[in-house]
Design a protein around this motif. Sequence first.
Motif, short mmCIF file in Angstrom:
data_model
loop_
_atom_site.label_atom_id
_atom_site.label_comp_id
_atom_site.label_asym_id
_atom_site.label_seq_id
_atom_site.Cartn_x
_atom_site.Cartn_y
_atom_site.Cartn_z
N HIS A 1 0.85 -1.07 0.03
CA HIS A 1 -0.05 0.01 -0.03
C HIS A 1 0.67 1.32 -0.05
O HIS A 1 2.08 1.38 0.64
N PRO A 2 0.41 2.40 -0.38
CA PRO A 2 1.08 3.61 -0.33
C PRO A 2 1.33 3.93 1.18
O PRO A 2 0.27 3.69 1.84
N ALA A 3 2.45 4.17 1.61
CA ALA A 3 2.95 4.62 2.91
C ALA A 3 1.64 5.45 3.56
O ALA A 3 1.08 5.42 4.66
N ASP A 4 1.40 6.84 2.87
CA ASP A 4 0.54 7.68 3.57
C ASP A 4 -0.97 7.25 3.57
O ASP A 4 -1.81 7.64 4.17
N GLU A 5 -1.19 6.11 2.95
CA GLU A 5 -2.59 5.50 2.95
C GLU A 5 -2.76 4.54 4.02
O GLU A 5 -3.87 3.83 4.38
N LEU A 6 -1.83 4.08 4.71
CA LEU A 6 -1.74 3.03 5.66
C LEU A 6 -2.42 3.07 6.71
O LEU A 6 -3.28 2.03 7.10
N PRO A 7 -2.67 4.33 7.36
CA PRO A 7 -3.85 4.64 8.65
C PRO A 7 -4.95 4.31 8.18
O PRO A 7 -5.97 3.60 8.86
N LEU A 8 -5.27 4.50 6.77
CA LEU A 8 -6.58 4.20 6.47
C LEU A 8 -7.15 2.72 6.34
O LEU A 8 -8.25 2.30 6.92
N TRP A 9 -6.27 2.03 5.92
CA TRP A 9 -6.39 0.72 5.67
C TRP A 9 -6.66 -0.04 7.04
O TRP A 9 -7.36 -1.06 7.32
N MET A 10 -5.54 0.15 7.63
CA MET A 10 -5.48 -0.37 9.23
C MET A 10 -6.76 0.04 10.19
O MET A 10 -7.25 -0.80 10.79
N ALA A 11 -6.99 1.26 9.85
CA ALA A 11 -8.34 1.62 10.74
C ALA A 11 -9.61 0.97 10.01
O ALA A 11 -10.42 0.53 10.97
N ALA A 12 -9.78 0.77 8.97
CA ALA A 12 -10.82 -0.08 8.45
C ALA A 12 -10.95 -1.51 8.91
O ALA A 12 -12.03 -1.76 9.30
N GLU B 1 -4.47 8.43 13.78
CA GLU B 1 -5.52 7.65 14.00
C GLU B 1 -6.80 7.84 13.32
O GLU B 1 -6.99 9.28 13.50
N LEU B 2 -7.41 7.04 12.68
CA LEU B 2 -8.50 7.61 11.97
C LEU B 2 -9.86 6.72 12.55
O LEU B 2 -9.72 5.65 13.26
N ASP B 3 -11.09 7.36 12.27
CA ASP B 3 -12.35 6.48 13.00
C ASP B 3 -12.40 5.30 12.18
O ASP B 3 -12.66 5.33 10.67
N PRO B 4 -12.61 4.04 12.48
CA PRO B 4 -12.71 2.83 11.90
C PRO B 4 -13.82 2.87 11.11
O PRO B 4 -13.73 2.31 9.82
N HIS B 5 -15.06 3.34 11.53
CA HIS B 5 -16.20 3.17 10.60
C HIS B 5 -16.10 4.04 9.46
O HIS B 5 -16.26 3.89 8.17
N GLU B 6 -15.64 5.24 9.50
CA GLU B 6 -15.25 6.17 8.34
C GLU B 6 -14.33 5.54 7.41
O GLU B 6 -14.53 5.86 6.30
N ALA B 7 -13.30 4.76 8.08
CA ALA B 7 -12.34 4.40 7.04
C ALA B 7 -12.82 3.32 6.40
O ALA B 7 -12.82 3.05 5.10
N LEU B 8 -13.91 2.39 6.75
CA LEU B 8 -14.48 1.21 6.40
C LEU B 8 -15.27 1.73 5.01
O LEU B 8 -15.34 1.13 4.03
N ALA B 9 -16.02 2.91 5.40
CA ALA B 9 -16.88 3.49 4.26
C ALA B 9 -15.98 3.82 2.96
O ALA B 9 -16.54 3.61 2.13
N GLU B 10 -14.95 4.64 3.40
CA GLU B 10 -13.97 5.00 2.44
C GLU B 10 -13.16 3.64 1.60
O GLU B 10 -13.05 3.91 0.23
N VAL B 11 -12.94 2.71 2.39
CA VAL B 11 -12.59 1.49 1.53
C VAL B 11 -13.50 0.98 0.62
O VAL B 11 -13.39 0.47 -0.56
N LEU B 12 -15.03 0.87 1.11
CA LEU B 12 -16.00 0.47 0.24
C LEU B 12 -16.08 1.23 -1.10
O LEU B 12 -16.30 0.67 -2.05
#
Length: 387
Positions: free
Chosen positions: A85-96, A205-216
């Motif tokens: 993954h791109p390093a700057d997107e890692l928090p997004l994927w981990m939060a999801a 740290e990102l909100d997990p539910h918001e991160a999951l929505a972005e991944v969808l």
Amino acid sequence: MRTLTWDQVASRRLARSQLAEHAPADRLLQVVSGVCGIQAQVMGAAELGVAARVDGLTRADLQGELWERRRLVKVWSIRGTLHLHPADELPLWMAALQVEPYWRRPGWLELYGLTEDEAEAVLQAIGDALDGKCLTREELGKEVVRRVGEWAERTTKVIQFGKEAETWPQLLSAAAQAGRLLHGPNAGQRTTFVRADQWIDGWRELDPHEALAEVLRRYLTTYGPATESQFGRWLGAEPNHVRHVVESLAGELVEVDVEGSRALLPAADADTPAGGETGSVRLLPKYDCYVLGSRLGRNHVVTEKVNARLRAHPRGRYEGAVGHSLLLVDGIVAGMWNQKARSKRVEVRVEPFRRLTSSERGELEAEATRIGRFLGTEAALSIGALT
């Protein structure tokens, strides 16, 4: 309701998966982001997955992005498997993946003979041990045991896998999802680990539910249309969490019809042109994200006739199409291939499942040449049955 044909879906996915035309080398990070990560359980396959999409890139360039410039990372993510993954997107994927950490799911702790307190202790010990350090798996294991006790190295018979499993390594993926662990550069043949929040800049740290929505949103943009259950299986998420995130995005998603199959697309993207003409020939590695991501209509990407040919191969009996290196023509699997490194070249052998046109053979030659350039050697293409 918007209607699409399977040809339009294939054209759309090819374009979004960067398989309709190659991207220039300076768009590497955007390509890896756009395909929602490149599976890297087999690193050689991940490298070829990048080479199939990005022109003018070498293996050394990719390694430099991982271990020198650190703009790419290798980490356990989708379905609990290793991905780039791109390093700057890692928090997004981990939060999801933190909406409900896998190790908290009912039965998981029992499966590995752990209590919740023991699991928490191992996670804390992994993060502490890697503080400012790069450790091999063996070194990390010794540090974890030193911190929490010898119980961390006990083994448990995991009935569903039919083998013994050591306790503490079962939390490595969980540590990655919590931002405490990343794959570091290999020490010879040995894997190493580093702290994610120290290895990359700007960990947050990102909100997990918001991160999951972005991944969808991202998944549907690249691999849609798809159903919520198909998205859940692709990500490795629990059905109830997927259902909730789909409901939360009700105003952003629309249902479309693909020759009788109904599925979801982002509303803002549903009327986007399919992606133009196809006409592409690509050599995809095993476990490629295009095949793994194309859940709806997989039987159109890998027809039953093709599946029968793949299953006849020893590897196909167990993993199906995803376990093969595949010849892709216009988004449809049309054969399989392999490569063998020789002293001064790489031999690329392709077994087509149908007669190729002269134009397709020309593109196939170009793909083999591209693989050779990526690997830093000359490529020799041959066409015939694989042994």
